[in-house]
Design an enzyme around this catalytic site. Sequence first.
Site, short mmCIF file in Angstrom:
data_model
loop_
_atom_site.label_atom_id
_atom_site.label_comp_id
_atom_site.label_asym_id
_atom_site.label_seq_id
_atom_site.Cartn_x
_atom_site.Cartn_y
_atom_site.Cartn_z
CB ILE A 77 -1.09 -0.07 1.41
CG1 ILE A 77 -1.90 -1.28 1.11
CG2 ILE A 77 -1.71 1.31 1.27
CD1 ILE A 77 -2.90 -1.33 2.36
CG ASP B 60 9.19 -0.45 6.13
OD1 ASP B 60 9.72 -1.44 6.83
OD2 ASP B 60 8.24 -0.43 5.38
CB ALA C 267 -2.24 1.77 8.98
NE ARG C 268 -5.19 -3.75 11.23
CZ ARG C 268 -5.60 -3.98 10.09
NH1 ARG C 268 -6.02 -2.99 9.14
NH2 ARG C 268 -5.62 -4.91 9.56
CG ASP D 139 -10.80 4.42 6.75
OD1 ASP D 139 -11.91 4.95 6.79
OD2 ASP D 139 -10.36 3.36 6.51
CD GLU E 159 -12.26 0.81 13.22
OE1 GLU E 159 -12.83 -0.36 13.01
OE2 GLU E 159 -11.21 1.47 13.07
CG HIS F 44 -11.90 0.21 9.47
ND1 HIS F 44 -11.20 -0.45 10.60
CD2 HIS F 44 -11.00 -0.27 8.47
CE1 HIS F 44 -10.44 -1.19 10.20
NE2 HIS F 44 -9.98 -1.12 8.92
#
Length: 316
Positions: free
Chosen positions: A155, A174, A234-235, A259, A264, A282
Amino acid sequence: MFKVVSTSPTFGKYSQDPITFLQSEGCEVVILSSEISHNEVALGRALKDVDALIVGVEKITSQVLEHVPKLKVIAKHGAGLDNIDLQAAKEKNIAITYAPGANRHAVADLVFGLMLSLAREIPNSSAQVQKGEWPRVIGVEMFGKTLGVIGTGKIGKEVIRRAQGFQMKILAYDLYPDQELSKSGSVTYVPLDELIQQSDFITTHTDLNENSKSMIGRPQLEAMKTTAFLVNTARGGIIDEEALYIALKKGEIAGAALDVFSVEPFIQSPLLELPNFICTPHMAGYTYEALQEVGMITARNVLNTLKGKQPEFSYQ
């Protein structure tokens, strides 16, 4: 005949092809209700005679796995595996498969939609016009700005590809830098602190784990430019939401769009009151095209594993 159960609310919902494929290969496919999927005891009971389990974001705990004597494979209908007790599955010799990158275009598209919405104040402007107002809205351009990409997997790379069309300077972080990407000259890998300090836009594309939990908290938000924007598709948990509220409220950063959230549905938070905050439900990975691809990869992973073949994507 193999019995395949799905707790994912989107597997086979928008395209019947994955279910039809499994059925054509002799599988019985059962879709569980959310009431069962989110109830640990009820879920364990529902899986007692199941050969394969397809999951979305539902928690698959060690307690659930105590009741699955026949289970051979857990197939994630998506990429992230943080909702599955991987150690418990390993101890029971249950294979884990997933579908990395199947929704990469969908997520990358939404990332740019959110960044543009922040930069040009699109949601607020639309709401004002719909109320009969005609405001003069002064935004900022993305063209030529510095983009910080945290996580350069499938992604992250698609986000980078789109950013090149905006002639953005791209910084990346990363734990395991992609050497080919680095050699291309289009991306510069830097330490996280440097990325945070120099970027005009920051987007996260990493799993939620011990290294990434609250990766962006109060110190990182204070180090960002006051004109910078932050996006997370992502999370939930990667960004400290309480710290983000403080930063947005004080104007320490220009705006943020999330998002994904630590809890949630995201329905009770002071963030919802802020004009420089955008939230979506999400939905980054949910396009018809992405769901078709991830569904078919998931179905093939299940069938291959049950037949003793190598799945397309497996964990360890």
